[in-house]
Design an enzyme around this catalytic site. Structure first.
Site, PDB file in Angstrom:
ATOM      1  N   HIS A 219       0.845  -1.196   0.000  1.00 42.96           N
ATOM      2  CA  HIS A 219       0.000   0.000   0.000  1.00 42.96           C
ATOM      3  C   HIS A 219       0.879   1.243   0.000  1.00 42.96           C
ATOM      4  O   HIS A 219       0.869   2.044   0.930  1.00 42.96           O
ATOM      5  CB  HIS A 219      -0.912   0.004   1.239  1.00 42.96           C
ATOM      6  CG  HIS A 219      -2.035  -0.969   1.128  1.00 42.96           C
ATOM      7  ND1 HIS A 219      -2.406  -1.822   2.128  1.00 42.96           N
ATOM      8  CD2 HIS A 219      -2.856  -1.237   0.088  1.00 42.96           C
ATOM      9  CE1 HIS A 219      -3.422  -2.552   1.734  1.00 42.96           C
ATOM     10  NE2 HIS A 219      -3.713  -2.228   0.499  1.00 42.96           N
TER      11      HIS A 219
ATOM     12  N   CYS B  74       3.493 -12.947   2.655  1.00 45.43           N
ATOM     13  CA  CYS B  74       4.358 -12.875   3.845  1.00 45.43           C
ATOM     14  C   CYS B  74       4.159 -14.146   4.678  1.00 45.43           C
ATOM     15  O   CYS B  74       3.018 -14.564   4.921  1.00 45.43           O
ATOM     16  CB  CYS B  74       3.978 -11.650   4.673  1.00 45.43           C
ATOM     17  SG  CYS B  74       4.841 -11.592   6.248  1.00 45.43           S
TER      18      CYS B  74
ATOM     19  N   HIS C  43     -10.253  -5.562   4.128  1.00 45.79           N
ATOM     20  CA  HIS C  43      -8.807  -5.565   3.871  1.00 45.79           C
ATOM     21  C   HIS C  43      -8.421  -6.852   3.158  1.00 45.79           C
ATOM     22  O   HIS C  43      -8.928  -7.932   3.448  1.00 45.79           O
ATOM     23  CB  HIS C  43      -8.047  -5.446   5.194  1.00 45.79           C
ATOM     24  CG  HIS C  43      -6.592  -5.173   5.022  1.00 45.79           C
ATOM     25  ND1 HIS C  43      -5.681  -6.184   4.801  1.00 45.79           N
ATOM     26  CD2 HIS C  43      -5.889  -4.023   5.011  1.00 45.79           C
ATOM     27  CE1 HIS C  43      -4.476  -5.643   4.678  1.00 45.79           C
ATOM     28  NE2 HIS C  43      -4.577  -4.331   4.793  1.00 45.79           N
TER      29      HIS C  43
ATOM     30  N   GLU D 212      -5.775  -8.733   3.215  1.00 45.07           N
ATOM     31  CA  GLU D 212      -5.260  -9.836   4.044  1.00 45.07           C
ATOM     32  C   GLU D 212      -6.421 -10.611   4.670  1.00 45.07           C
ATOM     33  O   GLU D 212      -6.437 -11.850   4.664  1.00 45.07           O
ATOM     34  CB  GLU D 212      -4.352  -9.276   5.143  1.00 45.07           C
ATOM     35  CG  GLU D 212      -3.905 -10.348   6.136  1.00 45.07           C
ATOM     36  CD  GLU D 212      -3.373  -9.752   7.437  1.00 45.07           C
ATOM     37  OE1 GLU D 212      -2.649  -8.748   7.387  1.00 45.07           O
ATOM     38  OE2 GLU D 212      -3.698 -10.291   8.505  1.00 45.07           O
TER      39      GLU D 212
ATOM     40  N   CYS E 285       1.549  -9.369  14.118  1.00 44.30           N
ATOM     41  CA  CYS E 285       2.897  -9.391  13.536  1.00 44.30           C
ATOM     42  C   CYS E 285       3.860  -8.641  14.456  1.00 44.30           C
ATOM     43  O   CYS E 285       3.584  -7.500  14.837  1.00 44.30           O
ATOM     44  CB  CYS E 285       2.844  -8.729  12.165  1.00 44.30           C
ATOM     45  SG  CYS E 285       4.471  -8.391  11.528  1.00 44.30           S
TER      46      CYS E 285
ATOM     47  N   SER F 115      -2.708   1.994   3.734  1.00 42.08           N
ATOM     48  CA  SER F 115      -1.918   1.043   4.520  1.00 42.08           C
ATOM     49  C   SER F 115      -2.476   0.944   5.936  1.00 42.08           C
ATOM     50  O   SER F 115      -2.437   1.901   6.705  1.00 42.08           O
ATOM     51  CB  SER F 115      -0.460   1.514   4.553  1.00 42.08           C
ATOM     52  OG  SER F 115       0.208   0.930   5.643  1.00 42.08           O
TER      53      SER F 115
ATOM     54  N   ASN G 241      -1.379  -0.718   8.551  1.00 44.99           N
ATOM     55  CA  ASN G 241      -0.431  -0.583   9.662  1.00 44.99           C
ATOM     56  C   ASN G 241       0.012   0.865   9.830  1.00 44.99           C
ATOM     57  O   ASN G 241       0.277   1.312  10.941  1.00 44.99           O
ATOM     58  CB  ASN G 241       0.741  -1.556   9.515  1.00 44.99           C
ATOM     59  CG  ASN G 241       1.641  -1.217   8.369  1.00 44.99           C
ATOM     60  OD1 ASN G 241       2.449  -0.302   8.484  1.00 44.99           O
ATOM     61  ND2 ASN G 241       1.526  -1.910   7.255  1.00 44.99           N
TER      62      ASN G 241
ATOM     63  N   SER H  21       5.083  -0.435   4.933  1.00 48.67           N
ATOM     64  CA  SER H  21       5.163  -0.456   3.475  1.00 48.67           C
ATOM     65  C   SER H  21       5.821   0.811   2.920  1.00 48.67           C
ATOM     66  O   SER H  21       5.763   1.067   1.719  1.00 48.67           O
ATOM     67  CB  SER H  21       3.754  -0.618   2.884  1.00 48.67           C
ATOM     68  OG  SER H  21       2.882   0.337   3.453  1.00 48.67           O
TER      69      SER H  21
HETATM   70  S1  SF4 Z   1       3.567  -6.112   8.580  1.00 45.03           S
HETATM   71 FE1  SF4 Z   1       4.156  -8.137   9.346  1.00 45.03          FE
HETATM   72  S2  SF4 Z   1       2.600  -9.494   8.466  1.00 45.03           S
HETATM   73 FE2  SF4 Z   1       2.520  -7.619   7.275  1.00 45.03          FE
HETATM   74  S3  SF4 Z   1       3.902  -7.979   5.556  1.00 45.03           S
HETATM   75 FE3  SF4 Z   1       5.101  -6.987   7.178  1.00 45.03          FE
HETATM   76  S4  SF4 Z   1       6.084  -8.691   8.302  1.00 45.03           S
HETATM   77 FE4  SF4 Z   1       4.375  -9.534   7.120  1.00 45.03          FE
END
Ligand code: SF4
Length: 284
Positions: A40, A94, A122, A124, A194, A222, A224, A266
């Protein structure tokens, strides 16, 4: 004005691995496609597009070019469709997401209903949901734990989107059990968070104790990165989520002696460096 970088930020292991795999694949094979954006982050996607990696949104658009599966992974139905067409598949899922997928499958094989905590839209989560068979439900917020369907089995397995915060997941599990204690005979909780994400969140919390303003860098899509901004705000820091350095407004810096910079998993290093350089310019 002092600029402090978070001790952990930027590309996580999974994204770096996916980008490396795609760069190598496009170098060796020439034109190919990825099913969705590799990460993202528009800057990374644009660079790969220039190298020959086009983004498609549906398996039907693949044609006969090699197809890369992104770090977020996909459900088994998508893999079956691709395999049926005979195209080469470059799977950059991943390994931490693969672990969630395997847990979703295993829980349902063992007779558990699967509750997944995270954003149902999402990528994932849609992919992980595909690996669970039978009763499966994705719940976006603690407020929705009362919505378990009437026919939900009493043995419930819970897992989380990898990028959720520890506090939100723990609180969700507690509320899920409290509200449904008369319906749940067995609760199995899988910690699918994670470590890369939780470390970045911890580093952001530490950063917030040192500064009064935090700039969070990363794609607006994104998850995260958005969670980092939430964490920073919850810690009381004035917080702005930007994708690129040119979004920084000079007025944001007024009255702040220390400014923190953090970035989602990302976000490539060069974008972070551009943001820090811009802040240095504005504070000179
Ligand atoms: S945030 Fe964690 S789960 Fe997501 S791609 Fe990165 S290492 Fe993998």
């Amino acid at each position: 004005m002092q600029i402090i970088r978070a001790s952990e930020m930027g590309f996580c292991f999974g994204v770096r691995r996916a980008v490396d795999m795609m760069e190598e694949a496009v170098r060796e094979r020439g034109d190919m496609v990825s099913l969705g954006s590799v990460v993202h982050n528009p800057q990374v996607v644009e660079k790969l597009r220039n190298d020959g990696l086009a983004v498609i949104t549906d398996v039907a658009q693949a044609g006969d070019k090699p197809v890369a599966i992104t770090a977020h992974g996909v459900g088994p139905d998508v893999i079956q469709v691709l395999e049926a067409t005979g195209v080469e598949i470059i799977d950059t899922t991943c390994p931490i997401v693969t672990r969630s997928q395997q847990w979703a499958r295993r829980l349902s094989e063992e007779g558990f209903a699967v509750v997944m905590f995270g954003d149902p839209n999402h990528k994932e989560m849609r992919g992980v949901q595909g690996w669970a068979k039978g009763h499966v439900l994705t719940v976006a917020s603690e407020a929705d734990v009362e919505l378990l369907p009437e026919d939900f089995p009493s043995r419930v397995g819970v897992l989380s989107q990898t990028t959720e915060t520890e506090a939100r997941f723990a609180s969700f599990v507690k509320k899920l059990f409290e509200v449904n204690i008369d319906r749940i005979s067995e609760l199995r909780v899988l910690n699918t968070l994670c470590h890369a994400t939780t470390s970045q969140q911890a580093a952001t919390i530490h950063l917030a104790s040192q500064v009064s303003l935090i700039i969070v860098v990363g794609g607006r899509d994104s998850a995260n990165t958005r969670h980092l901004a939430i964490v920073a705000r919850e810690c009381g820091a004035e917080t702005y989520h930007i994708e690129t350095a040119d979004e920084i407004e000079p007025g944001w810096l007024a009255g702040h002696e220390k400014v923190g910079v953090t970035a989602g998993a990302s976000t490539p290093d060069f974008v972070i460096d551009q943001v820090v350089s811009r802040l240095e310019e504005l504070s000179a």
